[in-house]
Structure formats: structure tokens, C-alpha cells
Design a protein around this motif. Structure first.
Motif, mmCIF file in Angstrom:
data_model
loop_
_atom_site.group_PDB
_atom_site.id
_atom_site.type_symbol
_atom_site.label_atom_id
_atom_site.label_comp_id
_atom_site.label_asym_id
_atom_site.label_seq_id
_atom_site.Cartn_x
_atom_site.Cartn_y
_atom_site.Cartn_z
ATOM 1 N N LYS A 1 -54.024 -16.196 -21.139
ATOM 2 C CA LYS A 1 -52.700 -15.589 -21.188
ATOM 3 C C LYS A 1 -52.600 -14.665 -19.992
ATOM 4 C CE LYS A 1 -53.824 -11.718 -24.259
ATOM 5 N NZ LYS A 1 -53.431 -11.029 -25.505
ATOM 6 N N ALA A 2 -51.493 -13.959 -19.867
ATOM 7 C CA ALA A 2 -51.294 -13.090 -18.705
ATOM 8 C C ALA A 2 -52.382 -12.035 -18.633
ATOM 9 C CB ALA A 2 -49.919 -12.425 -18.793
ATOM 10 N N GLY A 3 -53.077 -12.013 -17.502
ATOM 11 C CA GLY A 3 -54.126 -11.021 -17.290
ATOM 12 C C GLY A 3 -55.451 -11.331 -17.933
ATOM 13 N N LEU A 4 -55.600 -12.505 -18.551
ATOM 14 C CA LEU A 4 -56.854 -12.855 -19.234
ATOM 15 C C LEU A 4 -57.241 -14.287 -18.897
ATOM 16 C CD1 LEU A 4 -59.045 -11.951 -21.268
ATOM 17 C CD2 LEU A 4 -57.610 -12.943 -23.074
ATOM 18 N N LYS A 5 -58.473 -14.455 -18.417
ATOM 19 C CA LYS A 5 -58.987 -15.782 -18.068
ATOM 20 C C LYS A 5 -60.377 -15.970 -18.654
ATOM 21 C CE LYS A 5 -56.711 -16.140 -13.512
ATOM 22 N NZ LYS A 5 -56.238 -14.731 -13.385
ATOM 23 N N LEU A 6 -60.774 -17.215 -18.784
ATOM 24 C CA LEU A 6 -62.143 -17.577 -19.137
ATOM 25 C C LEU A 6 -62.813 -18.120 -17.887
ATOM 26 C CD1 LEU A 6 -64.415 -18.046 -21.233
ATOM 27 C CD2 LEU A 6 -63.437 -20.326 -21.612
ATOM 28 N N MET A 7 -63.865 -17.449 -17.429
ATOM 29 C CA MET A 7 -64.630 -17.909 -16.268
ATOM 30 C C MET A 7 -65.872 -18.652 -16.763
ATOM 31 S SD MET A 7 -64.628 -14.751 -13.532
ATOM 32 C CE MET A 7 -65.639 -13.702 -14.583
ATOM 33 N N THR A 8 -66.057 -19.860 -16.277
ATOM 34 C CA THR A 8 -67.261 -20.602 -16.597
ATOM 35 C C THR A 8 -67.783 -21.266 -15.332
ATOM 36 O OG1 THR A 8 -68.210 -22.374 -17.969
ATOM 37 C CG2 THR A 8 -65.911 -22.625 -17.292
ATOM 38 N N ASP A 9 -69.087 -21.210 -15.138
ATOM 39 C CA ASP A 9 -69.726 -21.771 -13.945
ATOM 40 C C ASP A 9 -70.990 -22.514 -14.366
ATOM 41 O OD1 ASP A 9 -68.438 -20.092 -11.407
ATOM 42 O OD2 ASP A 9 -68.589 -18.890 -13.226
ATOM 43 N N LEU A 10 -71.329 -23.529 -13.618
ATOM 44 C CA LEU A 10 -72.645 -24.154 -13.737
ATOM 45 C C LEU A 10 -73.459 -23.697 -12.535
ATOM 46 C CD1 LEU A 10 -74.521 -25.966 -15.305
ATOM 47 C CD2 LEU A 10 -73.654 -27.921 -14.024
ATOM 48 N N LEU A 11 -74.503 -22.873 -12.775
ATOM 49 C CA LEU A 11 -75.218 -22.187 -11.707
ATOM 50 C C LEU A 11 -76.693 -22.551 -11.685
ATOM 51 C CD1 LEU A 11 -73.770 -18.599 -12.298
ATOM 52 C CD2 LEU A 11 -72.982 -20.243 -10.591
ATOM 53 N N TYR A 12 -77.250 -22.533 -10.495
ATOM 54 C CA TYR A 12 -78.704 -22.561 -10.301
ATOM 55 C C TYR A 12 -79.113 -21.124 -9.997
ATOM 56 C CZ TYR A 12 -83.294 -23.652 -8.371
ATOM 57 O OH TYR A 12 -84.652 -23.700 -8.124
ATOM 58 N N ASP B 1 -57.894 -8.663 -16.330
ATOM 59 C CA ASP B 1 -57.268 -7.922 -15.238
ATOM 60 C C ASP B 1 -56.739 -6.603 -15.782
ATOM 61 O OD1 ASP B 1 -57.707 -9.941 -13.339
ATOM 62 O OD2 ASP B 1 -55.944 -11.036 -14.031
ATOM 63 N N THR B 2 -57.053 -5.515 -15.118
ATOM 64 C CA THR B 2 -56.688 -4.203 -15.646
ATOM 65 C C THR B 2 -55.177 -3.957 -15.630
ATOM 66 O OG1 THR B 2 -57.070 -3.235 -13.455
ATOM 67 C CG2 THR B 2 -58.906 -3.190 -15.034
ATOM 68 N N ASP B 3 -54.452 -4.635 -14.741
ATOM 69 C CA ASP B 3 -52.999 -4.441 -14.692
ATOM 70 C C ASP B 3 -52.241 -5.632 -15.263
ATOM 71 O OD1 ASP B 3 -53.583 -6.276 -12.784
ATOM 72 O OD2 ASP B 3 -52.621 -5.219 -11.117
ATOM 73 N N LYS B 4 -52.967 -6.557 -15.940
ATOM 74 C CA LYS B 4 -52.368 -7.729 -16.581
ATOM 75 C C LYS B 4 -51.629 -8.624 -15.602
ATOM 76 C CE LYS B 4 -51.964 -5.686 -21.177
ATOM 77 N NZ LYS B 4 -51.088 -5.418 -22.346
ATOM 78 N N LYS B 5 -52.047 -8.596 -14.369
ATOM 79 C CA LYS B 5 -51.518 -9.489 -13.358
ATOM 80 C C LYS B 5 -52.684 -10.139 -12.627
ATOM 81 C CE LYS B 5 -47.316 -6.800 -12.482
ATOM 82 N NZ LYS B 5 -46.523 -6.076 -11.451
ATOM 83 N N ASP B 6 -52.414 -11.305 -12.032
ATOM 84 C CA ASP B 6 -53.453 -11.973 -11.262
ATOM 85 C C ASP B 6 -53.808 -11.128 -10.045
ATOM 86 O OD1 ASP B 6 -53.602 -14.087 -12.977
ATOM 87 O OD2 ASP B 6 -52.134 -15.301 -11.892
ATOM 88 N N GLY B 7 -55.134 -11.002 -9.810
ATOM 89 C CA GLY B 7 -55.588 -10.235 -8.664
ATOM 90 C C GLY B 7 -55.843 -8.789 -9.014
#
Length: 219
Positions: free
Chosen positions: A60-71, A103-109
Motif C-alpha cells: 500500500k502507499a508507503g509500504l513495500k515487501l522487499m525480498t532478495d535471493l542473496l549469496y 517509508d516514513t513520509d508514506k511516499k515513495d523515496g
């Protein structure tokens, strides 16, 4: 098991392409050590790297799920300065973090904080013991018969995100023991840099061009 991680990576990229999500590479430098409790460091930090590919899934606005496949290079080190004796554990994992990015200001970036969990699978393990510069033991473990190669834990961080690039400081602490006898857990502090390719716009997202009225004979 390596084919499983490869298939997971391909599936993630295919999903990102189909869902038109932002995805791209992630690189980082970290200091790994061991702990006997949550973030309770007991060893000397050992430098390592991390690299992989990830996806940002907007919730939703200002909230994302980050997922990575990492070595990821983890492990620990200890040193006896009096006799110049060193013990170093090298633990290389394939890791899959699931981090909520707020996001602390509920906006992207801008400034963000992150918190979540990770799961990891041990790919390679090595133990190095040196005394006054001489190698005493250099053991590469055979993990083909091992049944205890999984690690899991929690992570938290904060960072700054731009239009394409983001930078993050993240800490991770294992909730499982990589050494069940001494009851050591993995702990890692790392600086991440990620680049995200822009997602393709759907037809509904594109602006509708203005149409000119065709003059009629009555005008």
C-alpha cells in the motif's frame, strides 16, 4: 538443492516481469560474527560480501515487501593475541530475506525503516586455524550428508531510497544455532546498495492522448 535456489530465482524474476514490479541487483559489504543471544556478539567481526537479485512488492502507499535471493558470506573469527593464534569460520549461505519497508513520509523515496525475517541454506563451510602465520588446520567440510544446513533469523535496518538507487544499513541475528554444541548463532551487520529497474507501465497507467475535434461542414 542448488537447482532449487536457481529455480526460485528464475521464478522470482518471471513473477516480477509478469507483475510489472520493480526488481534489480543488490550488493553489500558486511561484518559477520557469532553470538550467544540476540545481537550478543562474542567473536571478532569477519568481513564478507553479499550479492543477489531482488524484488520490491508494493502493499500500500508507503509500504513495500522487499525480498532478495542473496549469496552471503557469514562466519566468525577469534584471536589469541599473545601467541598470534587465529580461528576463522567461513560460512557461505544462499539467503532469502522477507523485509517490510516502511517509508516514513508514506511516499515513495526518502528515508525508510525495514524489519523482517530471513531464511538461509548453507552452501559451503570452511575452518581455518593459524598459529604465528603458519596454517595448522584448513578444513573444507563435506556438507553432502549434513541435515542441519538451514538458518533463520530476524533483521532490521534503515536507509535512504532514491528514484532508482537505495542504500540501507541492516543488522541480522540468527534465531537458530549453526554450532549446536557451543550454541553459536550468526550475526551480521551490512551496508546494502540496491538498484531497481522501473516497472513497465500497464495500458491503464499510460496517459490517454487528447483527441482533436474534427470540424464539420456546419461550422
Amino acid at each position: 538443492m542448488r537447482w532449487f535456489w536457481f529455480a526460485l530465482l528464475v521464478t522470482s524474476l518471471a513473477t516480477a516481469a509478469q507483475a510489472q514490479l520493480r526488481h534489480g541487483p543488490r550488493l553489500g559489504l558486511g561484518l559477520a560474527t557469532r553470538s550467544t543471544g540476540f545481537m550478543q556478539q562474542t567473536g571478532i567481526p569477519k568481513p564478507g560480501i553479499l550479492a543477489g537479485w531482488g524484488v520490491d512488492i508494493p502493499l500500500k502507499a508507503g509500504l513495500k515487501l522487499m525480498t532478495d535471493l542473496l549469496y552471503v558470506n557469514k562466519g566468525s573469527a577469534s584471536r589469541n593475541v599473545y601467541v598470534k593464534e587465529n580461528y576463522i569460520y567461513y560460512l557461505n549461505y544462499a539467503e532469502l530475506p522477507l523485509m517490510l519497508k516502511l517509508d516514513t513520509d508514506k511516499k515513495d523515496g526518502g528515508f525508510f525503516i525495514s524489519v523482517g525475517l530471513y531464511g538461509a541454506y548453507l552452501l559451503r563451510s570452511r575452518f581455518l586455524h593459524t598459529l604465528d602465520g603458519r596454517v595448522i588446520h584448513d578444513i573444507k567440510y563435506d556438507l553432502s550428508e549434513s541435515t542441519d544446513r538451514f538458518d533463520y533469523g530476524a533483521g532490521f535496518g534503515f536507509g535512504l531510497e532514491g528514484r532508482r538507487m537505495s542504500f540501507e544499513v541492516r543488522g541480522e541475528s540468527g534465531l537458530s544455532f549453526f554450532d549446536p554444541v557451543l550454541r553459536f548463532r550468526n550475526t551480521m551487520y551490512a551496508i546494502h546498495a540496491a538498484y531497481r529497474f522501473p516497472g513497465r507501465k500497464t495500458i491503464s497507467d499510460r496517459p490517454i492522448p487528447a483527441t482533436e475535434e474534427i470540424p464539420t461542414d456546419e461550422e
